[in-house]
Motif scaffolding. Structure first.
Motif, PDB file in Angstrom:
ATOM      1  N   ALA A  28       0.825  -1.209   0.000  1.00 50.16           N
ATOM      2  CA  ALA A  28       0.000   0.000   0.000  1.00 50.16           C
ATOM      3  C   ALA A  28       0.861   1.261   0.000  1.00 50.16           C
ATOM      4  CB  ALA A  28      -0.952  -0.011   1.199  1.00 50.16           C
ATOM      5  N   VAL A  29       1.988   1.214   0.710  1.00 50.33           N
ATOM      6  CA  VAL A  29       2.910   2.360   0.718  1.00 50.33           C
ATOM      7  C   VAL A  29       3.436   2.599  -0.697  1.00 50.33           C
ATOM      8  CG1 VAL A  29       5.154   3.189   1.537  1.00 50.33           C
ATOM      9  CG2 VAL A  29       3.597   2.071   3.129  1.00 50.33           C
ATOM     10  N   THR A  30       3.859   1.519  -1.358  1.00 51.66           N
ATOM     11  CA  THR A  30       4.398   1.643  -2.712  1.00 51.66           C
ATOM     12  C   THR A  30       3.322   2.128  -3.687  1.00 51.66           C
ATOM     13  OG1 THR A  30       5.969  -0.124  -2.223  1.00 51.66           O
ATOM     14  CG2 THR A  30       5.625   0.407  -4.539  1.00 51.66           C
ATOM     15  N   LEU A  31       2.098   1.648  -3.535  1.00 46.63           N
ATOM     16  CA  LEU A  31       1.004   2.108  -4.396  1.00 46.63           C
ATOM     17  C   LEU A  31       0.733   3.595  -4.186  1.00 46.63           C
ATOM     18  CD1 LEU A  31      -1.380  -0.966  -4.078  1.00 46.63           C
ATOM     19  CD2 LEU A  31      -0.147  -0.232  -6.135  1.00 46.63           C
ATOM     20  N   GLU A  32       0.864   4.060  -2.944  1.00 53.34           N
ATOM     21  CA  GLU A  32       0.688   5.490  -2.678  1.00 53.34           C
ATOM     22  C   GLU A  32       1.789   6.300  -3.357  1.00 53.34           C
ATOM     23  OE1 GLU A  32      -0.016   8.626   0.990  1.00 53.34           O
ATOM     24  OE2 GLU A  32       0.664   6.603   1.462  1.00 53.34           O
ATOM     25  N   ILE A  33       3.023   5.815  -3.296  1.00 53.10           N
ATOM     26  CA  ILE A  33       4.133   6.496  -3.969  1.00 53.10           C
ATOM     27  C   ILE A  33       3.865   6.566  -5.475  1.00 53.10           C
ATOM     28  CG2 ILE A  33       6.588   6.317  -4.588  1.00 53.10           C
ATOM     29  CD1 ILE A  33       7.036   5.076  -1.774  1.00 53.10           C
ATOM     30  N   LEU A  34       3.435   5.451  -6.056  1.00 53.59           N
ATOM     31  CA  LEU A  34       3.122   5.438  -7.495  1.00 53.59           C
ATOM     32  C   LEU A  34       1.955   6.366  -7.819  1.00 53.59           C
ATOM     33  CD1 LEU A  34       3.545   1.641  -8.294  1.00 53.59           C
ATOM     34  CD2 LEU A  34       4.859   3.525  -9.296  1.00 53.59           C
ATOM     35  N   GLY A  35       0.965   6.406  -6.943  1.00 48.65           N
ATOM     36  CA  GLY A  35      -0.170   7.312  -7.145  1.00 48.65           C
ATOM     37  C   GLY A  35       0.263   8.766  -7.103  1.00 48.65           C
ATOM     38  N   ASP A  36       1.147   9.093  -6.175  1.00 48.14           N
ATOM     39  CA  ASP A  36       1.655  10.466  -6.089  1.00 48.14           C
ATOM     40  C   ASP A  36       2.430  10.839  -7.354  1.00 48.14           C
ATOM     41  OD1 ASP A  36       0.502  10.684  -3.583  1.00 48.14           O
ATOM     42  OD2 ASP A  36       2.380  10.409  -2.484  1.00 48.14           O
ATOM     43  N   CYS A  37       3.203   9.876  -7.878  1.00 47.54           N
ATOM     44  CA  CYS A  37       3.930  10.121  -9.134  1.00 47.54           C
ATOM     45  C   CYS A  37       2.953  10.357 -10.280  1.00 47.54           C
ATOM     46  CB  CYS A  37       4.833   8.943  -9.483  1.00 47.54           C
ATOM     47  SG  CYS A  37       6.344   8.893  -8.541  1.00 47.54           S
ATOM     48  N   ALA A  38       1.954   9.499 -10.380  1.00 47.12           N
ATOM     49  CA  ALA A  38       0.968   9.640 -11.460  1.00 47.12           C
ATOM     50  C   ALA A  38       0.253  10.987 -11.366  1.00 47.12           C
ATOM     51  CB  ALA A  38      -0.035   8.480 -11.402  1.00 47.12           C
ATOM     52  N   THR A  39      -0.074  11.413 -10.147  1.00 44.26           N
ATOM     53  CA  THR A  39      -0.711  12.721  -9.960  1.00 44.26           C
ATOM     54  C   THR A  39       0.212  13.833 -10.439  1.00 44.26           C
ATOM     55  OG1 THR A  39      -2.017  11.945  -8.089  1.00 44.26           O
ATOM     56  CG2 THR A  39      -1.670  14.317  -8.252  1.00 44.26           C
ATOM     57  N   SER A  40       1.474  13.762 -10.040  1.00 46.93           N
ATOM     58  CA  SER A  40       2.439  14.793 -10.426  1.00 46.93           C
ATOM     59  C   SER A  40       2.664  14.837 -11.930  1.00 46.93           C
ATOM     60  CB  SER A  40       3.776  14.550  -9.716  1.00 46.93           C
ATOM     61  OG  SER A  40       3.615  14.678  -8.321  1.00 46.93           O
ATOM     62  N   LEU A  41       2.506  13.691 -12.589  1.00 48.92           N
ATOM     63  CA  LEU A  41       2.676  13.626 -14.045  1.00 48.92           C
ATOM     64  C   LEU A  41       1.371  13.902 -14.795  1.00 48.92           C
ATOM     65  CD1 LEU A  41       5.047  10.530 -14.199  1.00 48.92           C
ATOM     66  CD2 LEU A  41       5.645  12.913 -14.684  1.00 48.92           C
ATOM     67  N   GLY A  42       0.285  14.164 -14.062  1.00 45.01           N
ATOM     68  CA  GLY A  42      -0.989  14.485 -14.700  1.00 45.01           C
ATOM     69  C   GLY A  42      -1.804  13.273 -15.121  1.00 45.01           C
ATOM     70  N   SER A  43      -1.431  12.082 -14.677  1.00 45.14           N
ATOM     71  CA  SER A  43      -2.185  10.859 -15.003  1.00 45.14           C
ATOM     72  C   SER A  43      -3.185  10.587 -13.881  1.00 45.14           C
ATOM     73  CB  SER A  43      -1.230   9.670 -15.157  1.00 45.14           C
ATOM     74  OG  SER A  43      -0.305   9.906 -16.173  1.00 45.14           O
ATOM     75  N   HIS A  44      -4.229  11.392 -13.841  1.00 44.88           N
ATOM     76  CA  HIS A  44      -5.152  11.370 -12.714  1.00 44.88           C
ATOM     77  C   HIS A  44      -5.976  10.086 -12.625  1.00 44.88           C
ATOM     78  CE1 HIS A  44      -4.088  15.404 -11.578  1.00 44.88           C
ATOM     79  NE2 HIS A  44      -4.187  15.753 -12.852  1.00 44.88           N
ATOM     80  N   ARG A  45      -6.383   9.531 -13.745  1.00 44.65           N
ATOM     81  CA  ARG A  45      -7.158   8.286 -13.727  1.00 44.65           C
ATOM     82  C   ARG A  45      -6.297   7.144 -13.168  1.00 44.65           C
ATOM     83  NH1 ARG A  45     -11.967   6.582 -12.733  1.00 44.65           N
ATOM     84  NH2 ARG A  45     -13.150   7.438 -14.426  1.00 44.65           N
ATOM     85  N   GLN A  46      -5.050   7.066 -13.604  1.00 46.59           N
ATOM     86  CA  GLN A  46      -4.131   6.045 -13.098  1.00 46.59           C
ATOM     87  C   GLN A  46      -3.883   6.261 -11.607  1.00 46.59           C
ATOM     88  OE1 GLN A  46      -0.167   6.186 -14.710  1.00 46.59           O
ATOM     89  NE2 GLN A  46       0.387   4.198 -13.866  1.00 46.59           N
TER      90      GLN A  46
END
Length: 169
Positions: free
Chosen positions: A50-68
């Motif tokens: 879950a920690v790693t998924l949160e890190i990946l989610g934060d990256c996707a948000t920062s890159l503008g991939s909001h659905r991902q």
């Protein structure tokens, strides 16, 4: 990124997660994603995932991939919910939040859903399910125990944007 704030229910970060967090802080999102994917490949599903998924989610948000990002946050929140309720079934987004960490991921998920994808109704419904109101003896609505100011403000904003202004009060 909230990963650096220690929450009692969060596990300690692994060395790879610490390095990924440092890369994220340096705005090296692609490198962060690569390390996080490597971390996912090496671990069993659980709170560390879950920690790693949160890190990946934060990256996707920062890159503008909001659905991902919304999908990653949802998956992380479901792992947390399942861990603390001892359920392994998917679809826990239909239930109220059980921990502040899950609640924080649900707020990030709603923000991602409403930000870039335009699914305001989906984000609103998800927040209403995760933070249900209760009513006291005087018939006054009480916020959910894990509802933060941020989650209440986001829900109010989404309710107004979806023309449900009466519910936003």
């Amino acid at each position: 990124m909230v990963v650096h704030e220690r929450d009692d229910e969060r596990p300690d970060l692994s060395p790879i997660q610490l390095q990924a967090s440092e890369l994220y802080e340096q705005k090296q999102y692609k490198s962060t994603e690569q390390l996080a994917h490597l971390d996912l490949a090496q671990q069993r599903r659980g709170l560390s995932t879950a920690v790693t998924l949160e890190i990946l989610g934060d990256c996707a948000t920062s890159l503008g991939s909001h659905r991902q990002a919304a999908s990653l946050y949802r998956e992380g929140a479901e792992l947390i919910h399942g861990h603390y309720t001892r359920t392994s079934r998917r679809g826990t987004s239909q239930q109220a939040c059980t921990t502040s960490w899950e609640a924080a991921l649900r707020v990030k998920q709603a923000r991602s859903l409403s930000h870039g994808t335009g699914t305001l109704i989906e984000a609103t419904a998800m927040l209403e399910r995760c933070f249900p109101h209760s009513t006291n003896r005087q018939r006054q609505r009480q916020p959910h125990a894990l509802a933060s100011l941020e989650s209440c403000m986001l829900l109010g904003s989404l309710l107004q944007r979806t023309e449900r202004k009466a519910d936003a009060v």
